[in-house]
Design an enzyme around this catalytic site. Structure first.
Site, short mmCIF file in Angstrom:
data_model
loop_
_atom_site.label_atom_id
_atom_site.label_comp_id
_atom_site.label_asym_id
_atom_site.label_seq_id
_atom_site.Cartn_x
_atom_site.Cartn_y
_atom_site.Cartn_z
N ASP A 81 3.99 13.02 -1.80
CA ASP A 81 4.26 11.58 -1.74
C ASP A 81 5.70 11.24 -2.14
OD1 ASP A 81 3.06 9.05 -1.16
OD2 ASP A 81 3.16 8.56 -3.29
N HIS A 82 6.23 10.22 -1.51
CA HIS A 82 7.59 9.74 -1.82
C HIS A 82 8.61 10.87 -1.84
CE1 HIS A 82 6.96 5.49 -2.46
NE2 HIS A 82 5.90 5.74 -3.18
N ASP A 103 10.17 9.26 2.45
CA ASP A 103 10.49 7.90 2.05
C ASP A 103 11.98 7.62 2.24
OD1 ASP A 103 10.76 5.42 0.96
OD2 ASP A 103 9.97 5.92 -1.01
N HIS A 179 4.63 -0.27 -7.96
CA HIS A 179 4.22 0.91 -8.70
C HIS A 179 4.09 0.62 -10.20
CE1 HIS A 179 6.36 2.77 -5.14
NE2 HIS A 179 5.17 3.33 -5.07
N GLY A 180 3.14 1.30 -10.85
CA GLY A 180 3.02 1.20 -12.30
C GLY A 180 2.07 0.10 -12.73
N HIS A 207 0.60 1.39 -1.75
CA HIS A 207 1.10 2.04 -2.96
C HIS A 207 0.93 1.10 -4.13
CE1 HIS A 207 3.37 5.61 -1.28
NE2 HIS A 207 2.94 4.99 -0.20
N GLY A 208 0.88 1.65 -5.34
CA GLY A 208 0.72 0.82 -6.52
C GLY A 208 -0.68 0.25 -6.64
N GLY A 209 -1.70 1.10 -6.39
CA GLY A 209 -3.07 0.62 -6.42
C GLY A 209 -3.64 0.42 -7.81
N ASN A 229 -3.01 4.45 -3.08
CA ASN A 229 -2.43 5.41 -4.02
C ASN A 229 -2.75 5.04 -5.46
OD1 ASN A 229 -1.29 6.26 -1.62
ND2 ASN A 229 0.74 6.60 -2.50
#
Length: 281
Positions: A81-82, A103, A179-180, A207-209, A229
Site C-alpha cells: 500500500d502507498h 501512489d 489517515h489516522g 483509505h483512513g477507515g 483500509n
C-alpha cells in the site's frame, strides 16, 4: 489461497459489499487477520505500506505473509500500500506481493497517469493488480495534514479519464476521509462516491477507515466502496491486548501474545462483519 486484488474486489463490486485491507506489520497481526477471515469465511487483503517499513522491511513481511496467504482456506491478497517509488513497488512484486498501490497522487495529473499506466502494464504481465489514487487523502494530524481537504477531493469527471488511460484495477478516492485518528466525526461525500463509481466502473477504495461510524461503512459500500483500509484500529487493539495481559499477570512476551492476538481478532471480526464480506469467500 493467494490471489490478486481483482479476484476479490470484482465480486465485492458485483454484490455490493466491501473487503477489509489490514496492514500486518508483524506475525501476530497477520495471524489475527487471516485466522479471523478463515473463521468467518471471508476474503481479505493484507500487507504493509511504505510508511510502515521502518517497523518491518518488505522482505521480512513477505517471508511470513506470502506463505500464510497460500495456506489460507479463504482468498487472501497480499498488497503493498502507498508505494511511493517505482523501485519499492518492483521489490514488492518480486517478493511475491500480488497487488501494489502506486501512489503518485501528489504529482501533476499527467505524471500520475503516465507513471501509473506504466505500473499497470508491468503488474498485469505478472498477474498482479494495481490501485491508483486520484485526489489526495491526507492525514488527520502531523506533516501529512491538509489545510483544506476538500481542495483535494477526487473529481468524478477526471476519475473517468484516469481510469480509462491507466487501466487500474481499483481507485483510491478522497471524499472526506483521512489517515489516522479522527479528532471529529468525518463527513463523507457519499454522492461523490456514487458518481465516481458510476463513471469509472471500478471498485473504489476508502483509505483512513479506522474511526468511521458503522453507518458510514454501510453507506459507503452501498455507494461503491469495495475496499476499506484499516490500520489504526487494529494497531491500537494490539496495544490494548498487551495491556490487558499485563494487568492479568502475564510477565513475558510469550504470555502476552495470546492477549494481543485475541484483541486484534475482535476488531478484525467486527470490521469483516460490518463490511459485509462474511461468507463471501
Amino acid at each position: 489461497m493467494l490471489v490478486n486484488m481483482k479476484e476479490i474486489l470484482g465480486k465485492a463490486k458485483e454484490k455490493g459489499y466491501s473487503v477489509g485491507f489490514f496492514n500486518a506489520v508483524n506475525v501476530e497481526m497477520a495471524r489475527a487477520v487471516i485466522e479471523t477471515a478463515e473463521e468467518l469465511n471471508s476474503p481479505v487483503i493484507v500487507g504493509t505500506a511504505e510508511v510502515l517499513l521502518p517497523a518491518m522491511s518488505l522482505e521480512r513481511v513477505a517471508e511470513y505473509l506470502i506463505p500464510m496467504a497460500k495456506k489460507a482456506s479463504v482468498p487472501v491478497c497480499v498488497h503493498y500500500d502507498h508505494g511511493l517509488t517505482f523501485e519499492k513497488c518492483m521489490e514488492a512484486l518480486h517478493l511475491g506481493f500480488t497487488s501494489v498501490m502506486y501512489d503518485c497522487s501528489t504529482a501533476a495529473y499527467e505524471e500520475n497517469v503516465e507513471k501509473v499506466a506504466e505500473m499497470v502494464k508491468i503488474c498485469h504481465a505478472m498477474n498482479a493488480t494495481v490501485e491508483g489514487e486520484l485526489g489526495h487523502v491526507g492525514d488527520n494530524e502531523g506533516a501529512g495534514k491538509l489545510e483544506n481537504p476538500s481542495d483535494y477531493y477526487t473529481d468524478p469527471a477526471i476519475a473517468e479519464d484516469f481510469a480509462t488511460r491507466t487501466g487500474i484495477d481499483a481507485l483510491a478516492v478522497a471524499v472526506g476521509n483521512a489517515h489516522g485518528d479522527y479528532k471529529f466525526p468525518p463527513k463523507l461525500d457519499f454522492d461523490r462516491i456514487s458518481e465516481i463509481s458510476g463513471k469509472t466502473g471500478l471498485p473504489l477504495v476508502l483509505h483512513g477507515g479506522s474511526g468511521l461510524s458503522d453507518d458510514d461503512f454501510r453507506t459507503a459500500a452501498a455507494r461503491g466502496i469495495c475496499k476499506v483500509n484499516i490500520f489504526t484500529d487494529i494497531d491500537k487493539a494490539g496495544k490494548a491486548g498487551i495491556e490487558e495481559g499485563i494487568a492479568a499477570g502475564a510477565n513475558s512476551i510469550f504470555g502476552l501474545i495470546p492477549y494481543e492476538i485475541a484483541a486484534m481478532k475482535r476488531v478484525a471480526a467486527n470490521k469483516l462483519k460490518l463490511f459485509g464480506s462474511v461468507d463471501k469467500a
